[in-house]
Write a protein that holds these residues in place. Structure first.
Motif, PDB file in Angstrom:
ATOM      1  N   ASP A  88     -27.386 -31.235  38.147  1.00 38.78           N
ATOM      2  CA  ASP A  88     -28.148 -30.886  36.951  1.00 38.78           C
ATOM      3  C   ASP A  88     -29.601 -31.338  36.984  1.00 38.78           C
ATOM      4  O   ASP A  88     -30.432 -30.781  36.252  1.00 38.78           O
ATOM      5  CB  ASP A  88     -27.469 -31.484  35.704  1.00 38.78           C
ATOM      6  CG  ASP A  88     -26.165 -30.776  35.358  1.00 38.78           C
ATOM      7  OD1 ASP A  88     -25.974 -29.640  35.828  1.00 38.78           O
ATOM      8  OD2 ASP A  88     -25.348 -31.368  34.620  1.00 38.78           O
ATOM      9  N   VAL A 129     -17.316 -22.951  38.262  1.00 34.10           N
ATOM     10  CA  VAL A 129     -17.927 -23.062  36.932  1.00 34.10           C
ATOM     11  C   VAL A 129     -19.443 -23.155  37.072  1.00 34.10           C
ATOM     12  O   VAL A 129     -20.201 -22.465  36.365  1.00 34.10           O
ATOM     13  CB  VAL A 129     -17.369 -24.275  36.169  1.00 34.10           C
ATOM     14  CG1 VAL A 129     -18.081 -24.423  34.827  1.00 34.10           C
ATOM     15  CG2 VAL A 129     -15.867 -24.141  35.959  1.00 34.10           C
ATOM     16  N   ARG A 130     -19.906 -23.971  38.002  1.00 33.30           N
ATOM     17  CA  ARG A 130     -21.342 -24.116  38.253  1.00 33.30           C
ATOM     18  C   ARG A 130     -21.934 -22.788  38.733  1.00 33.30           C
ATOM     19  O   ARG A 130     -23.058 -22.424  38.364  1.00 33.30           O
ATOM     20  CB  ARG A 130     -21.577 -25.217  39.285  1.00 33.30           C
ATOM     21  CG  ARG A 130     -23.044 -25.477  39.628  1.00 33.30           C
ATOM     22  CD  ARG A 130     -23.841 -25.915  38.418  1.00 33.30           C
ATOM     23  NE  ARG A 130     -25.162 -26.390  38.766  1.00 33.30           N
ATOM     24  CZ  ARG A 130     -26.242 -26.220  38.000  1.00 33.30           C
ATOM     25  NH1 ARG A 130     -26.129 -25.594  36.826  1.00 33.30           N
ATOM     26  NH2 ARG A 130     -27.409 -26.679  38.382  1.00 33.30           N
ATOM     27  N   LYS A 133     -22.550 -20.553  35.743  1.00 32.02           N
ATOM     28  CA  LYS A 133     -23.692 -21.017  34.949  1.00 32.02           C
ATOM     29  C   LYS A 133     -25.009 -20.749  35.681  1.00 32.02           C
ATOM     30  O   LYS A 133     -26.019 -20.386  35.051  1.00 32.02           O
ATOM     31  CB  LYS A 133     -23.526 -22.496  34.618  1.00 32.02           C
ATOM     32  CG  LYS A 133     -22.371 -22.765  33.659  1.00 32.02           C
ATOM     33  CD  LYS A 133     -22.217 -24.245  33.357  1.00 32.02           C
ATOM     34  CE  LYS A 133     -21.079 -24.480  32.363  1.00 32.02           C
ATOM     35  NZ  LYS A 133     -20.884 -25.923  32.071  1.00 32.02           N
ATOM     36  N   GLN A 136     -25.882 -17.053  35.253  1.00 26.96           N
ATOM     37  CA  GLN A 136     -26.484 -16.798  33.953  1.00 26.96           C
ATOM     38  C   GLN A 136     -27.930 -17.287  33.903  1.00 26.96           C
ATOM     39  O   GLN A 136     -28.825 -16.579  33.441  1.00 26.96           O
ATOM     40  CB  GLN A 136     -25.661 -17.474  32.858  1.00 26.96           C
ATOM     41  CG  GLN A 136     -24.297 -16.863  32.605  1.00 26.96           C
ATOM     42  CD  GLN A 136     -23.608 -17.526  31.418  1.00 26.96           C
ATOM     43  OE1 GLN A 136     -23.461 -18.739  31.381  1.00 26.96           O
ATOM     44  NE2 GLN A 136     -23.190 -16.724  30.460  1.00 26.96           N
ATOM     45  N   HIS A 137     -28.149 -18.513  34.375  1.00 33.04           N
ATOM     46  CA  HIS A 137     -29.482 -19.119  34.315  1.00 33.04           C
ATOM     47  C   HIS A 137     -30.480 -18.354  35.175  1.00 33.04           C
ATOM     48  O   HIS A 137     -31.597 -18.045  34.730  1.00 33.04           O
ATOM     49  CB  HIS A 137     -29.398 -20.579  34.765  1.00 33.04           C
ATOM     50  CG  HIS A 137     -30.698 -21.319  34.626  1.00 33.04           C
ATOM     51  ND1 HIS A 137     -31.027 -22.027  33.494  1.00 33.04           N
ATOM     52  CD2 HIS A 137     -31.751 -21.457  35.468  1.00 33.04           C
ATOM     53  CE1 HIS A 137     -32.226 -22.571  33.640  1.00 33.04           C
ATOM     54  NE2 HIS A 137     -32.683 -22.244  34.836  1.00 33.04           N
ATOM     55  N   PHE A 235     -13.977 -18.185  34.719  1.00 32.08           N
ATOM     56  CA  PHE A 235     -15.370 -17.966  35.103  1.00 32.08           C
ATOM     57  C   PHE A 235     -15.468 -16.981  36.264  1.00 32.08           C
ATOM     58  O   PHE A 235     -16.372 -16.136  36.307  1.00 32.08           O
ATOM     59  CB  PHE A 235     -16.015 -19.304  35.460  1.00 32.08           C
ATOM     60  CG  PHE A 235     -16.034 -20.263  34.302  1.00 32.08           C
ATOM     61  CD1 PHE A 235     -17.084 -20.256  33.399  1.00 32.08           C
ATOM     62  CD2 PHE A 235     -14.994 -21.155  34.094  1.00 32.08           C
ATOM     63  CE1 PHE A 235     -17.111 -21.116  32.319  1.00 32.08           C
ATOM     64  CE2 PHE A 235     -15.004 -22.029  33.020  1.00 32.08           C
ATOM     65  CZ  PHE A 235     -16.061 -22.008  32.122  1.00 32.08           C
TER      66      PHE A 235
END
Length: 248
Positions: A88, A129-130, A133, A136-137, A235
């Motif tokens: 992150d 999962v990462r 995300k 999307q980002h 996901f």
């Protein structure tokens, strides 16, 4: 102008075979999991040949980014990235200048394969999962219609999927992507000795021969491992629905 292609995958997909395919193009250089040492330095995860990895690569993410964005001759620079390496604290503005693709795989097959190489597995280890995300980002950050390909689709029909992928990236397809010489590459990470035995013996994409059904594979897993699969499926399926099809 250098085209920088970032392929975002989790472990135990066909990510190294995909790297082979791109490296076999005469116009392409590749880099193998450049954030691996950073990930190990930050998490202190116990991985095979950990000390070798830490010594072989930059340990800070900003140094990795400088390497990835350094001036290069006019050609394609293919970057094989593991989504679970992207912790992150990494700022992602550097990704704006790259063209992105996502390589996905059914989490049941990921977990089953991962456990052949590692004693345990958790949700973060396989990065699905990462991956979702990040998809999307990066879609918002770059404004790109980022293509998604599924590993099984590639293995079933590599020419059709890779041709479609190249078209989405506005690059010419090369038949050189369909086969490569056996063996290890200088571009392979130092971790190849533990992870890359199958791809080192390969000469191209080959559909797997599966002796067991999904139900049988799931039954071999512990309840904790089944939870990893089931959570990841949510996901994975969202990305799977958006994948490239051979008729596109």
């Amino acid at each position: 102008m250098t085209r920088r292609i970032a392929m975002w995958s989790g472990p135990r997909n066909i990510s190294t075979a995909m790297m082979r395919a791109w490296e076999n193009r005469p116009d392409t250089d590749v880099i193998d999991e450049p954030f691996y040492a950073y990930y190990l330095a930050q998490t202190q995860a116990e991985h095979p040949v950990k000390e070798d990895v830490l010594a072989a690569q930059p340990n800070h993410w900003s140094d990795v980014v400088s390497q990835l964005l350094a001036p290069k001759p006019e050609h394609i620079f293919y970057q094989k990235h593991m989504t679970h390496h992207m912790l992150d604290d990494i700022e992602l503005d550097w990704c704006k200048s790259l063209s992105h693709c996502f390589l996905i795989r059914d989490p049941l097959y990921v977990v089953t394969s991962y456990l052949k190489k590692m004693p345990s597995v958790n949700l973060e280890d396989i990065g699905i999962v990462r991956q979702f995300k990040l998809y999307q980002h990066l879609s918002v950050l770059t404004g790109q219609q980022i293509p998604i390909i599924d590993g099984d689709d590639v293995l079933q029909n590599p020419k059709a999927i890779l041709s479609s992928l190249c078209a989405k990236l506005e690059l010419p397809f090369s038949n050189n992507m369909l086969s490569w010489p056996q063996g290890r590459r200088e571009s392979d990470g130092v971790w190849a000795q533990h992870w890359y035995q199958n791809v080192e013996s390969s000469t191209g994409f080959k559909a797997p021969a599966r002796a067991e059904s999904k139900q049988q594979l799931l039954a071999h897993l512990t309840s904790q491992q089944q939870d990893v699969v089931q959570i990841s499926q949510v996901f994975y399926q969202q990305m799977y629905q958006q994948r490239l099809h051979v008729d596109e």
